[in-house]
Every structure is written in C-alpha cells, then in structure tokens.
Write a protein that holds these residues in place. Structure first.
Motif, PDB file in Angstrom:
ATOM      1  N   PHE A   1       0.989  -1.317  -0.109  1.00  0.00           N
ATOM      2  CA  PHE A   1      -0.013   0.168   0.107  1.00  0.00           C
ATOM      3  C   PHE A   1       0.800   1.196  -0.036  1.00  0.00           C
ATOM      4  O   PHE A   1       1.780   1.377   0.862  1.00  0.00           O
ATOM      5  CB  PHE A   1      -1.078  -0.092   1.184  1.00  0.00           C
ATOM      6  N   ILE A   2       0.731   2.023  -1.042  1.00  0.00           N
ATOM      7  CA  ILE A   2       1.580   3.255  -1.419  1.00  0.00           C
ATOM      8  C   ILE A   2       0.854   4.522  -0.776  1.00  0.00           C
ATOM      9  O   ILE A   2      -0.129   4.744  -1.383  1.00  0.00           O
ATOM     10  CB  ILE A   2       2.041   3.463  -2.805  1.00  0.00           C
ATOM     11  N   ALA A   3       1.256   5.080   0.195  1.00  0.00           N
ATOM     12  CA  ALA A   3       0.566   6.534   0.659  1.00  0.00           C
ATOM     13  C   ALA A   3       0.332   7.320  -0.684  1.00  0.00           C
ATOM     14  O   ALA A   3       1.165   7.272  -1.456  1.00  0.00           O
ATOM     15  CB  ALA A   3       1.478   7.036   1.921  1.00  0.00           C
ATOM     16  N   GLY A   4      -0.571   7.978  -0.439  1.00  0.00           N
ATOM     17  CA  GLY A   4      -0.904   8.931  -1.405  1.00  0.00           C
ATOM     18  C   GLY A   4       0.356  10.032  -1.827  1.00  0.00           C
ATOM     19  O   GLY A   4       1.117  10.661  -0.777  1.00  0.00           O
ATOM     20  N   GLN A   5       0.716   9.968  -2.907  1.00  0.00           N
ATOM     21  CA  GLN A   5       2.019  10.792  -3.337  1.00  0.00           C
ATOM     22  C   GLN A   5       1.684  12.080  -4.004  1.00  0.00           C
ATOM     23  O   GLN A   5       0.961  12.195  -4.776  1.00  0.00           O
ATOM     24  CB  GLN A   5       2.845   9.904  -4.270  1.00  0.00           C
ATOM     25  N   VAL A   6       2.509  13.250  -3.642  1.00  0.00           N
ATOM     26  CA  VAL A   6       2.272  14.408  -4.027  1.00  0.00           C
ATOM     27  C   VAL A   6       3.398  14.922  -4.941  1.00  0.00           C
ATOM     28  O   VAL A   6       4.328  14.050  -4.852  1.00  0.00           O
ATOM     29  CB  VAL A   6       1.636  15.520  -2.786  1.00  0.00           C
ATOM     30  N   ALA A   7       3.401  16.245  -5.327  1.00  0.00           N
ATOM     31  CA  ALA A   7       4.318  16.692  -6.418  1.00  0.00           C
ATOM     32  C   ALA A   7       5.421  17.079  -5.594  1.00  0.00           C
ATOM     33  O   ALA A   7       6.097  18.396  -5.987  1.00  0.00           O
ATOM     34  CB  ALA A   7       3.798  17.391  -7.448  1.00  0.00           C
ATOM     35  N   TRP A   8       6.131  16.426  -4.615  1.00  0.00           N
ATOM     36  CA  TRP A   8       7.260  16.886  -3.974  1.00  0.00           C
ATOM     37  C   TRP A   8       8.591  16.063  -4.653  1.00  0.00           C
ATOM     38  O   TRP A   8       8.476  15.055  -5.139  1.00  0.00           O
ATOM     39  CB  TRP A   8       7.244  16.326  -2.660  1.00  0.00           C
ATOM     40  N   ASP A   9       9.704  16.768  -4.655  1.00  0.00           N
ATOM     41  CA  ASP A   9      10.828  16.014  -4.940  1.00  0.00           C
ATOM     42  C   ASP A   9      11.314  15.522  -3.704  1.00  0.00           C
ATOM     43  O   ASP A   9      10.764  15.323  -2.559  1.00  0.00           O
ATOM     44  CB  ASP A   9      11.870  17.081  -5.635  1.00  0.00           C
ATOM     45  N   ALA A  10      12.680  14.840  -3.723  1.00  0.00           N
ATOM     46  CA  ALA A  10      13.116  14.209  -2.579  1.00  0.00           C
ATOM     47  C   ALA A  10      13.306  15.025  -1.392  1.00  0.00           C
ATOM     48  O   ALA A  10      13.674  14.520  -0.285  1.00  0.00           O
ATOM     49  CB  ALA A  10      14.504  13.522  -2.955  1.00  0.00           C
ATOM     50  N   ASP A  11      13.539  16.319  -1.728  1.00  0.00           N
ATOM     51  CA  ASP A  11      13.737  17.554  -0.464  1.00  0.00           C
ATOM     52  C   ASP A  11      12.405  18.004  -0.025  1.00  0.00           C
ATOM     53  O   ASP A  11      12.614  18.832   0.754  1.00  0.00           O
ATOM     54  CB  ASP A  11      14.744  18.328  -1.022  1.00  0.00           C
ATOM     55  N   GLY A  12      11.320  17.737  -0.641  1.00  0.00           N
ATOM     56  CA  GLY A  12      10.100  18.145   0.131  1.00  0.00           C
ATOM     57  C   GLY A  12       9.708  19.314  -0.909  1.00  0.00           C
ATOM     58  O   GLY A  12       8.748  20.033  -0.287  1.00  0.00           O
ATOM     59  N   ALA A  13      10.308  19.677  -1.780  1.00  0.00           N
ATOM     60  CA  ALA A  13       9.972  21.086  -2.589  1.00  0.00           C
ATOM     61  C   ALA A  13       9.010  20.558  -3.708  1.00  0.00           C
ATOM     62  O   ALA A  13       8.945  19.698  -4.353  1.00  0.00           O
ATOM     63  CB  ALA A  13      11.261  21.494  -3.485  1.00  0.00           C
ATOM     64  N   THR A  14       7.838  21.206  -3.795  1.00  0.00           N
ATOM     65  CA  THR A  14       6.813  20.984  -4.977  1.00  0.00           C
ATOM     66  C   THR A  14       7.294  21.360  -6.381  1.00  0.00           C
ATOM     67  O   THR A  14       7.956  22.557  -6.582  1.00  0.00           O
ATOM     68  CB  THR A  14       5.661  22.105  -4.697  1.00  0.00           C
TER      69      THR A  14
END
Length: 135
Positions: free
Chosen positions: A30-43
């Motif tokens: 089960f993969i948690a909802g993924q948003v448009a972040w890069d590896a550093d948490g920048a949108t």
C-alpha cells in the motif's frame, strides 16, 4: 507477473488504463498518497496539473522500487485532484502519458479519480496512491 490487466467485453475500452486487475501474488503493498514533491520536499510544477501528475506517478514508482516493485505490480490507483472539472482531463492525461513513457508502462492499472476541495498544502493539485501485489 503478479498482475494481469483486463478490459472485459461490455465495458468501455480505455486506452490509458484497464477496467480490471487480477492479482496472483502474496505480498500486498500500500503506497501512501504521493504528491508532487521532490526528494527534498519541494513542490514540483506549482500551478501545473500535468507536471504535478507526472511527478506523483514518478514518486509512486520510487516507492514501489524501494520494495522491489514496479508499475507492472500495481492493482489499483486512487487519484485525488483539487477542484476537478472535466476540462482538466487533457492536462491530467498529459501528465499520465509523460510518466508512463518515462516508466515504460502502458496501460495503467484500474483507477479512480475523485475531485476534492483541497489537499495537504495549497500548492498541491493532485495526489496519487497505489495498491500493488508482489510475489
């Protein structure tokens, strides 16, 4: 291969995805909802639905790879889009197509797209979660 994708007779034939996934593996992922972040948490792609969709799918692929999976193992996708209206479909599909090309996967597993009022932060336009089955 743990997932077989099918378009049954009597249901619409959609090029981008299949209506049914048959899973034969033994490990559910089960993969948690993924948003448009890069590896550093920048949108990534602020204000650009297609770019954010692409990044979400790539993030799902990254999560799958960590546990030895790929999009070929995905049985179900759930997508949440902020302020969804049908006129956004071309942008949405453009993002899916770009991600699919980069990942070498087509068609996608069955999915549900739901319009929502908001996500975790105002910059995020879309969130994609996945259920995969691995041997």
């Amino acid at each position: 291969m743990t997932i077989t994708l099918v378009n049954p007779d009597g249901l619409p034939k959609i090029d981008a995805y299949r209506q049914v996934a048959v899973a034969t593996g033994s490990r559910l992922v089960f993969i948690a909802g993924q948003v448009a972040w890069d590896a550093d948490g920048a949108t990534i792609g602020e204000g650009d639905l297609a770019t954010q969709v692409e990044q979400c799918y790539l993030n799902v692929a990254t999560a799958l790879a960590e546990v030895g999976g790929t999009f070929d193992d995905v049985a179900k996708l759930n997508v949440h889009v902020v302020d969804w209206t049908p006129d956004k479909m071309p942008s949405f599909m453009a993002g899916v197509a770009r991600a699919a090309a980069k990942l070498g996967v087509t068609p996608m597993a069955p999915g549900t797209l739901v319009g929502v009022a908001a996500l975790d932060v105002p910059d995020h336009l879309v969130e994609v979660e996945a259920i995969a089955v691995l041997d």
